[in-house]
Design a protein around this motif. Structure first.
Motif, PDB file in Angstrom:
ATOM      1  N   ARG A   1     -35.959-101.909-105.593  1.00 57.60           N
ATOM      2  CA  ARG A   1     -34.471-101.386-104.541  1.00 57.60           C
ATOM      3  C   ARG A   1     -34.075-101.202-105.888  1.00 57.60           C
ATOM      4  O   ARG A   1     -33.075-102.207-106.896  1.00 57.60           O
ATOM      5  CB  ARG A   1     -34.058-103.044-104.183  1.00 57.60           C
ATOM      6  N   LYS A   2     -32.700-100.420-106.260  1.00 60.05           N
ATOM      7  CA  LYS A   2     -31.610 -99.681-107.242  1.00 60.05           C
ATOM      8  C   LYS A   2     -30.666 -99.650-106.946  1.00 60.05           C
ATOM      9  O   LYS A   2     -29.529 -99.864-108.216  1.00 60.05           O
ATOM     10  CB  LYS A   2     -32.317 -98.630-107.662  1.00 60.05           C
ATOM     11  N   GLY A   3     -30.588 -99.322-105.827  1.00 60.57           N
ATOM     12  CA  GLY A   3     -28.765 -99.488-105.152  1.00 60.57           C
ATOM     13  C   GLY A   3     -28.518-100.838-103.719  1.00 60.57           C
ATOM     14  O   GLY A   3     -29.787-101.211-103.037  1.00 60.57           O
ATOM     15  N   ASN A   4     -27.771-100.812-103.141  1.00 57.01           N
ATOM     16  CA  ASN A   4     -27.251-101.181-101.729  1.00 57.01           C
ATOM     17  C   ASN A   4     -27.017-100.493-101.324  1.00 57.01           C
ATOM     18  O   ASN A   4     -26.402-101.474-100.341  1.00 57.01           O
ATOM     19  CB  ASN A   4     -26.018-103.206-102.522  1.00 57.01           C
ATOM     20  N   LEU A   5     -26.844 -99.830-100.696  1.00 58.75           N
ATOM     21  CA  LEU A   5     -26.724 -98.517 -99.505  1.00 58.75           C
ATOM     22  C   LEU A   5     -27.718 -98.347 -98.821  1.00 58.75           C
ATOM     23  O   LEU A   5     -28.521 -98.426 -98.927  1.00 58.75           O
ATOM     24  CB  LEU A   5     -26.334 -96.907-100.172  1.00 58.75           C
ATOM     25  N   ARG A   6     -27.030 -98.173 -97.714  1.00 58.75           N
ATOM     26  CA  ARG A   6     -27.735 -98.039 -96.398  1.00 58.75           C
ATOM     27  C   ARG A   6     -27.634 -97.423 -95.570  1.00 58.75           C
ATOM     28  O   ARG A   6     -26.707 -96.798 -96.199  1.00 58.75           O
ATOM     29  CB  ARG A   6     -27.058-100.227 -95.450  1.00 58.75           C
ATOM     30  N   LYS A   7     -27.513 -97.063 -94.212  1.00 55.37           N
ATOM     31  CA  LYS A   7     -27.645 -96.030 -93.915  1.00 55.37           C
ATOM     32  C   LYS A   7     -25.508 -95.987 -93.565  1.00 55.37           C
ATOM     33  O   LYS A   7     -25.444 -94.440 -93.665  1.00 55.37           O
ATOM     34  CB  LYS A   7     -27.905 -95.991 -92.204  1.00 55.37           C
ATOM     35  N   GLU A   8     -24.861 -96.493 -93.596  1.00 56.92           N
ATOM     36  CA  GLU A   8     -23.784 -96.834 -93.098  1.00 56.92           C
ATOM     37  C   GLU A   8     -22.818 -96.327 -94.339  1.00 56.92           C
ATOM     38  O   GLU A   8     -21.322 -95.327 -94.368  1.00 56.92           O
ATOM     39  CB  GLU A   8     -22.863 -98.032 -92.496  1.00 56.92           C
ATOM     40  N   GLU A   9     -23.211 -96.962 -94.969  1.00 53.74           N
ATOM     41  CA  GLU A   9     -22.284 -96.394 -96.662  1.00 53.74           C
ATOM     42  C   GLU A   9     -23.135 -94.932 -96.792  1.00 53.74           C
ATOM     43  O   GLU A   9     -21.900 -93.998 -97.386  1.00 53.74           O
ATOM     44  CB  GLU A   9     -22.969 -96.874 -97.790  1.00 53.74           C
ATOM     45  N   LEU A  10     -24.227 -94.409 -96.729  1.00 53.70           N
ATOM     46  CA  LEU A  10     -24.843 -93.334 -97.090  1.00 53.70           C
ATOM     47  C   LEU A  10     -23.771 -91.953 -95.980  1.00 53.70           C
ATOM     48  O   LEU A  10     -23.453 -90.958 -96.395  1.00 53.70           O
ATOM     49  CB  LEU A  10     -25.793 -93.201 -96.726  1.00 53.70           C
ATOM     50  N   GLU A  11     -23.645 -92.103 -94.791  1.00 51.02           N
ATOM     51  CA  GLU A  11     -22.715 -91.824 -94.417  1.00 51.02           C
ATOM     52  C   GLU A  11     -21.414 -91.940 -95.239  1.00 51.02           C
ATOM     53  O   GLU A  11     -20.849 -90.527 -94.710  1.00 51.02           O
ATOM     54  CB  GLU A  11     -23.289 -92.385 -92.504  1.00 51.02           C
ATOM     55  N   GLY A  12     -20.943 -92.677 -95.199  1.00 50.56           N
ATOM     56  CA  GLY A  12     -19.201 -92.057 -95.852  1.00 50.56           C
ATOM     57  C   GLY A  12     -19.771 -91.541 -96.555  1.00 50.56           C
ATOM     58  O   GLY A  12     -18.320 -91.109 -97.405  1.00 50.56           O
ATOM     59  N   ILE A  13     -20.752 -91.887 -97.131  1.00 53.56           N
ATOM     60  CA  ILE A  13     -20.505 -91.166 -98.753  1.00 53.56           C
ATOM     61  C   ILE A  13     -21.034 -89.235 -98.137  1.00 53.56           C
ATOM     62  O   ILE A  13     -20.024 -88.171 -98.920  1.00 53.56           O
ATOM     63  CB  ILE A  13     -22.002 -91.130 -99.746  1.00 53.56           C
ATOM     64  N   LYS A  14     -20.984 -88.615 -97.341  1.00 54.21           N
ATOM     65  CA  LYS A  14     -21.710 -88.000 -96.405  1.00 54.21           C
ATOM     66  C   LYS A  14     -20.211 -86.994 -96.112  1.00 54.21           C
ATOM     67  O   LYS A  14     -19.482 -86.026 -96.584  1.00 54.21           O
ATOM     68  CB  LYS A  14     -22.332 -87.297 -95.482  1.00 54.21           C
ATOM     69  N   ILE A  15     -19.068 -88.096 -95.674  1.00 56.11           N
ATOM     70  CA  ILE A  15     -18.462 -87.297 -95.330  1.00 56.11           C
ATOM     71  C   ILE A  15     -17.147 -86.903 -96.365  1.00 56.11           C
ATOM     72  O   ILE A  15     -16.439 -86.397 -96.036  1.00 56.11           O
ATOM     73  CB  ILE A  15     -17.747 -88.830 -94.222  1.00 56.11           C
ATOM     74  N   MET A  16     -16.887 -87.627 -97.249  1.00 52.73           N
ATOM     75  CA  MET A  16     -15.979 -87.926 -98.651  1.00 52.73           C
ATOM     76  C   MET A  16     -16.505 -86.975 -99.179  1.00 52.73           C
ATOM     77  O   MET A  16     -15.410 -85.378 -99.669  1.00 52.73           O
ATOM     78  CB  MET A  16     -16.138 -89.140 -99.194  1.00 52.73           C
ATOM     79  N   ASN A  17     -17.665 -86.787 -99.374  1.00 54.31           N
ATOM     80  CA  ASN A  17     -18.149 -85.347 -99.884  1.00 54.31           C
ATOM     81  C   ASN A  17     -17.966 -84.016 -99.617  1.00 54.31           C
ATOM     82  O   ASN A  17     -17.021 -83.543 -99.417  1.00 54.31           O
ATOM     83  CB  ASN A  17     -19.839 -85.380-100.830  1.00 54.31           C
ATOM     84  N   SER A  18     -18.022 -84.367 -97.849  1.00 55.08           N
ATOM     85  CA  SER A  18     -17.177 -83.265 -97.282  1.00 55.08           C
ATOM     86  C   SER A  18     -16.093 -83.108 -97.490  1.00 55.08           C
ATOM     87  O   SER A  18     -15.784 -81.732 -96.872  1.00 55.08           O
ATOM     88  CB  SER A  18     -18.208 -83.084 -95.717  1.00 55.08           C
ATOM     89  N   LEU A  19     -15.352 -83.553 -96.936  1.00 56.39           N
ATOM     90  CA  LEU A  19     -14.215 -83.650 -97.135  1.00 56.39           C
ATOM     91  C   LEU A  19     -13.653 -83.714 -98.840  1.00 56.39           C
ATOM     92  O   LEU A  19     -12.068 -83.197 -98.811  1.00 56.39           O
ATOM     93  CB  LEU A  19     -13.673 -84.667 -96.573  1.00 56.39           C
ATOM     94  N   GLY A  20     -14.873 -83.377 -99.688  1.00 53.42           N
ATOM     95  CA  GLY A  20     -14.031 -83.276-101.115  1.00 53.42           C
ATOM     96  C   GLY A  20     -12.948 -84.392-101.508  1.00 53.42           C
ATOM     97  O   GLY A  20     -12.719 -84.615-102.532  1.00 53.42           O
ATOM     98  N   ILE A  21     -13.558 -85.775-101.007  1.00 54.39           N
ATOM     99  CA  ILE A  21     -12.525 -86.919-101.787  1.00 54.39           C
ATOM    100  C   ILE A  21     -13.552 -87.377-102.871  1.00 54.39           C
ATOM    101  O   ILE A  21     -14.991 -87.948-102.294  1.00 54.39           O
ATOM    102  CB  ILE A  21     -12.032 -87.842-100.689  1.00 54.39           C
TER     103      ILE A  21
END
Length: 153
Positions: free
Chosen positions: A110-130
Motif C-alpha cells: 500500500r503506497k497511498g490512501n486513495l479509495r474509489k471516492e477520492e479517485l472519482e474526485g481526482i477525475k472530476i478535478m482533472n476534467s475541469l482543469g482544477i
C-alpha cells in the motif's frame, strides 16, 4: 494473447491518476473477484483476482509474477471488471492446468490512501482543469476568508 472473461465493469481510470499497486492492494483488502485490465498503445495485460487473491496475470507474452511486475510500472488505461466466482475459477483452471502458466505469488504494498471516492474526485478535478492547491494557497484562502484560526504554524 490471453483474455480472461469479464462481467460488469466496476470502474475505469488512468494509471497516471492512481498507483496500480495500491489499487490492487485495495482490491485484495475488499475480497474482490474479477479482472483488472490495462492497455497502452503497445501493451495489454490482465490480472485475475478471486476472493481477494491474485492467481493469474499476463502482459503480452509474460505470465505470472513477471507480468505483474511489469503491469504495475505501465502508464495506461485501466478497466476493472467484476466476474462471477464460477467463471473466475474456470479461467483460473484454464490458465493453470490447460495453458500450464505459473501462479502469481507477488503481493502488493500500500503506497497511498486513495479509495474509489477520492479517485472519482481526482477525475472530476482533472476534467475541469482544477489543480490541487498547495499549502501556501490554502493558507492564503483561509486568511482571505477570515479563517486564519484554522491555520497551524
Amino acid at each position: 494473447m490471453m483474455n480472461f472473461p469479464v462481467g460488469e465493469k466496476k470502474e475505469s481510470f488512468n494509471s497516471r491518476d492512481f498507483d496500480i499497486e495500491t489499487y490492487i492492494y485495495f482490491l485484495i483488502e475488499d475480497k474482490f473477484t474479477g479482472v483488472v485490465r490495462i492497455e497502452t498503445d503497445e501493451k495489454r495485460g490482465e490480472i485475475l483476482i478471486i476472493d481477494g487473491n491474485l492467481f493469474c496475470a499476463f502482459l503480452d507474452e509474460k505470465v505470472g509474477n513477471g507480468a505483474i511486475e511489469e503491469i504495475i510500472k505501465i502508464r495506461g488505461d485501466i478497466d476493472v471488471y467484476f466476474l462471477e466466482k464460477e467463471r473466475a475459477e474456470h479461467a483460473f483452471h484454464w490458465y493453470r492446468d490447460v495453458r500450464e502458466n505459473p501462479l502469481v505469488s507477488w503481493k502488493p504494498t500500500r503506497k497511498g490512501n486513495l479509495r474509489k471516492e477520492e479517485l472519482e474526485g481526482i477525475k472530476i478535478m482533472n476534467s475541469l482543469g482544477i489543480k490541487k492547491p498547495s499549502k501556501i494557497e490554502i493558507k492564503k484562502i483561509l486568511e482571505n476568508e477570515g479563517m486564519e484560526f484554522l491555520v497551524k504554524n
